[in-house]
Design a protein around this motif. Sequence first.
Motif, PDB file in Angstrom:
ATOM      1  N   ASN A  21      -5.396  -3.386  -1.505  1.00  0.00           N
ATOM      2  CA  ASN A  21      -4.281  -2.501  -1.187  1.00  0.00           C
ATOM      3  C   ASN A  21      -4.165  -1.445  -2.281  1.00  0.00           C
ATOM      4  OD1 ASN A  21      -2.621  -3.635  -3.356  1.00  0.00           O
ATOM      5  ND2 ASN A  21      -2.553  -5.428  -2.042  1.00  0.00           N
ATOM      6  N   SER A  75       0.837  -1.193   0.000  1.00  0.00           N
ATOM      7  CA  SER A  75       0.000   0.000   0.000  1.00  0.00           C
ATOM      8  C   SER A  75       0.872   1.242   0.000  1.00  0.00           C
ATOM      9  CB  SER A  75      -0.921   0.013   1.217  1.00  0.00           C
ATOM     10  OG  SER A  75      -1.956  -0.936   1.037  1.00  0.00           O
ATOM     11  N   ASP A 104      -1.984   6.712   4.774  1.00  0.00           N
ATOM     12  CA  ASP A 104      -2.362   5.772   3.732  1.00  0.00           C
ATOM     13  C   ASP A 104      -3.081   6.520   2.612  1.00  0.00           C
ATOM     14  OD1 ASP A 104      -3.399   3.716   2.179  1.00  0.00           O
ATOM     15  OD2 ASP A 104      -4.111   2.555   3.886  1.00  0.00           O
TER      16      ASP A 104
END
Length: 173
Positions: A166, A134, A145
């Motif tokens: 991901n 990721s 993220d």
Amino acid sequence: GISSDARYLVGVVAFSYLNARLYFLYDRETKQWTAPGFSGTSTTSLTPLCDGLYQLDDIKISSNGLYVGATAYMVKPLAGTDNYEEYRVPCIYNTQTKEFTIYDDAASRDMSCIVIDNTGTLYVAIPSSTPIRSVYIRRQGYWIDLAEILQQNYSMDFYAQSGFGNTGTPIAV
């Protein structure tokens, strides 16, 4: 790698041998080279700028040539033993100020596939040990993220809309 104005070139010595490489940055304007993360010149020994830095890997230069992002390969003694721990963490080198910043903390370990943009923002993939990764982006002292950024800024649920588990590996920005 090469900056878009062709001023900076990224080179490597001994690319054939794992953990025995020297990446360098050549400035075509000044006709000088530097090894990001190390002090020294072609006539002196190179000394790491931080404790435990062994070498840099996966060096990428921003298109404007102001920043270099890399993976720092660290080797440090384990307290109370004769053993060493080896790990990788991201780092940034500013070609103008010569400032070297390394993110040597638990949250930054095992990151790879470094990409850096024209503002010095790092994009990394985690974990480095598998192709199922990721993307995380360094903003204001935190690794965020990519899926969270898409959710917060665009109300996009990346996982639901893409069907992937991901966000992948950064290639270029």
